[in-house]
Design a protein around this motif. Structure first.
Motif, PDB file in Angstrom:
ATOM      1  N   LYS A  65      40.203  43.671  35.858  1.00  0.00           N
ATOM      2  CA  LYS A  65      39.255  43.223  36.888  1.00  0.00           C
ATOM      3  C   LYS A  65      39.584  41.824  37.397  1.00  0.00           C
ATOM      4  O   LYS A  65      39.543  41.563  38.592  1.00  0.00           O
ATOM      5  CB  LYS A  65      37.816  43.237  36.332  1.00  0.00           C
ATOM      6  CG  LYS A  65      37.361  44.626  35.883  1.00  0.00           C
ATOM      7  CD  LYS A  65      35.897  44.661  35.500  1.00  0.00           C
ATOM      8  CE  LYS A  65      35.541  43.873  34.257  1.00  0.00           C
ATOM      9  NZ  LYS A  65      36.165  44.364  33.018  1.00  0.00           N
ATOM     10  N   THR A  66      39.939  40.927  36.442  1.00  0.00           N
ATOM     11  CA  THR A  66      40.226  39.544  36.851  1.00  0.00           C
ATOM     12  C   THR A  66      41.515  39.480  37.669  1.00  0.00           C
ATOM     13  O   THR A  66      41.589  38.753  38.666  1.00  0.00           O
ATOM     14  CB  THR A  66      40.293  38.639  35.602  1.00  0.00           C
ATOM     15  OG1 THR A  66      39.044  38.773  34.918  1.00  0.00           O
ATOM     16  CG2 THR A  66      40.516  37.192  35.962  1.00  0.00           C
ATOM     17  N   VAL A  67      42.493  40.273  37.256  1.00  0.00           N
ATOM     18  CA  VAL A  67      43.755  40.315  38.018  1.00  0.00           C
ATOM     19  C   VAL A  67      43.467  40.834  39.433  1.00  0.00           C
ATOM     20  O   VAL A  67      43.950  40.276  40.432  1.00  0.00           O
ATOM     21  CB  VAL A  67      44.808  41.202  37.288  1.00  0.00           C
ATOM     22  CG1 VAL A  67      46.026  41.430  38.166  1.00  0.00           C
ATOM     23  CG2 VAL A  67      45.208  40.560  35.960  1.00  0.00           C
ATOM     24  N   LEU A  68      42.618  41.855  39.525  1.00  0.00           N
ATOM     25  CA  LEU A  68      42.247  42.407  40.839  1.00  0.00           C
ATOM     26  C   LEU A  68      41.540  41.337  41.687  1.00  0.00           C
ATOM     27  O   LEU A  68      41.889  41.143  42.865  1.00  0.00           O
ATOM     28  CB  LEU A  68      41.335  43.624  40.616  1.00  0.00           C
ATOM     29  CG  LEU A  68      40.806  44.354  41.839  1.00  0.00           C
ATOM     30  CD1 LEU A  68      41.957  44.898  42.677  1.00  0.00           C
ATOM     31  CD2 LEU A  68      39.891  45.519  41.422  1.00  0.00           C
ATOM     32  N   LEU A  69      40.594  40.626  41.083  1.00  0.00           N
ATOM     33  CA  LEU A  69      39.888  39.560  41.827  1.00  0.00           C
ATOM     34  C   LEU A  69      40.857  38.489  42.305  1.00  0.00           C
ATOM     35  O   LEU A  69      40.758  38.008  43.433  1.00  0.00           O
ATOM     36  CB  LEU A  69      38.843  38.868  40.928  1.00  0.00           C
ATOM     37  CG  LEU A  69      37.493  39.516  40.766  1.00  0.00           C
ATOM     38  CD1 LEU A  69      36.577  38.604  39.975  1.00  0.00           C
ATOM     39  CD2 LEU A  69      36.865  39.840  42.124  1.00  0.00           C
TER      40      LEU A  69
END
Ligand SMILES: Nc1ncnc2c1ncn2[C@@H]1O[C@H](COP(=O)(O)OP(=O)(O)OP(=O)(O)O)[C@@H](O)[C@H]1O
Length: 256
Positions: free
Chosen positions: A51-55
Motif C-alpha cells: 500500500k505504501t509503495v502504491l501511495l
C-alpha cells in the motif's frame, strides 16, 4: 479523460519491482483505478501488501517500473508534485514547539500567504475538527485523538488537490479510533475533498468510503472495487452495513 469527466487521478497499469541482491521482487502488480473529484476512496489491503509503495507512486515519490499516474491528465513526477498532496499519517510529525494554530497554518505560511489569511484559514479548520479553544495549546498537552484532529486540520488547511491518509488511526485505542472515524465523516461531509484513505481494517473502510479498492496480499493487485451507497452517517450494526462487511470479508484474507 482528465478533469472533463470528473476524474482527478488516473492510475494506469502500474507495476513496481524492486531488485535487491540480484533478486527481483514484485510488490505492485498492474494496478489500475481512477479517483473522481471530491471522492473519498479507501484503499483496503493486508499489512505489507504494497500500500505504501502504491501511495508513493501515486504521489510521484517513486517511479513505477511500468505504467503511469496522471493527475488532471498530466503524468505526476516528484518535481511536479508541489502542493498537490497533503498527508495525514499515524506519526503526525506535529512540531512540538509550535502551538495548534501554528502547526495548522504551516502549509499556507510556507506558501507565503499573508498572516491574516492563513490565520483565518487555520481557525476555520481548527473549528471544523472541533478544537476551538485549543488554538494556543502545544501538542504535548493534547490526547492522541486531539493530535489526529490537528493533523487533519493541518492537511485541510494546506488545501491540496488530493488528501492522502495513510492508516492515520492505526495506533489509537478502539474507542478513540471509532470517535475519529465519526469525526472524519462529519468533516469530510462538511467540506468535500478528494481523499485517498489507506487502511487494513474492513469496518473502517466500509464506514468511510464512497468506494473501496480491495487489494490482494503482496504483490498488490486489485481484487475488487466496491461502490458503497449506504447513506452517512453509517450505522455499523445495520443489516446493510453488516452485509457489506461480510461480503468484503468473504473476499479477502483480512481479519475483521
Ligand atoms: N525500497 C524497497 N526495496 C525493496 N523492497 C521494498 C522497498 N519498499 C518496500 N518494499 C517491500 O514491499 C512490500 C510492501 O511494502 P509496503 O510498505 O508498501 O507495505 P504496506 O502494505 O504499506 O504495509 P503496512 O500495512 O505495514 O503499512 C514489503 O514486503 C517491503 O519489504
Amino acid at each position: 479523460m482528465g478533469v472533463q469527466n470528473g476524474v482527478t487521478l488516473e492510475v494506469r497499469n502500474i507495476t513496481k519491482k524492486f531488485i535487491e541482491n540480484d533478486q527481483e521482487s514484485l510488490v505492485v502488480d498492474n494496478v489500475s483505478f481512477t479517483v473522481q473529484k471530491n471522492e473519498f476512496l479507501v484503499i483496503l489491503g493486508p499489512g505489507y501488501c504494497g500500500k505504501t509503495v502504491l501511495l508513493n507512486m501515486i504521489m510521484g515519490l517513486i517511479q513505477p517500473t511500468s505504467g503511469e499516474v496522471l493527475l488532471d491528465g498530466e503524468v505526476i513526477t516528484k518535481e511536479k508534485m508541489g502542493n498537490k498532496f497533503s498527508m495525514v499519517f499515524q506519526k503526525l510529525g506535529l512540531m512540538p514547539w509550535k502551538t495548534v494554530l501554528e502547526n495548522v497554518e504551516l502549509g499556507p505560511k510556507i506558501r507565503g500567504e499573508a498572516k491574516s489569511t492563513r490565520r483565518e484559514k487555520a481557525q476555520k479548520y481548527i473549528e471544523l475538527v472541533g478544537l476551538k479553544g485549543f488554538e494556543n495549546s502545544f501538542p504535548h498537552q493534547l490526547s492522541g485523538g486531539m493530535k489526529q484532529r490537528v493533523g487533519i486540520a493541518r492537511a485541510y488547511a494546506n488545501e491540496p488537490e488530493i488528501l492522502i491518509m495513510d492508516e492515520p488511526f492505526g495506533q489509537l485505542d478502539a474507542q478513540t479510533r471509532y470517535n475519529m472515524e465519526e469525526e472524519l465523516v462529519r468533516v469530510s461531509q462538511a467540506e468535500k475533498r478528494t481523499t485517498i484513505f489507506v487502511t487494513n481494517n474492513i469496518e473502517e473502510a466500509a464506514y468511510l468510503g464512497d468506494r473501496i479498492l480491495l487489494l490482494t496480499q503482496c504483490p498488490a493487485k486489485v481484487k475488487e472495487i466496491y461502490n458503497i451507497d449506504i447513506p452517512r452517517p453509517r450505522v455499523m450494526t445495520s443489516m446493510e452495513f453488516l452485509h457489506l462487511r461480510k461480503e468484503i470479508s468473504n473476499n479477502t484474507d483480512l481479519a475483521l
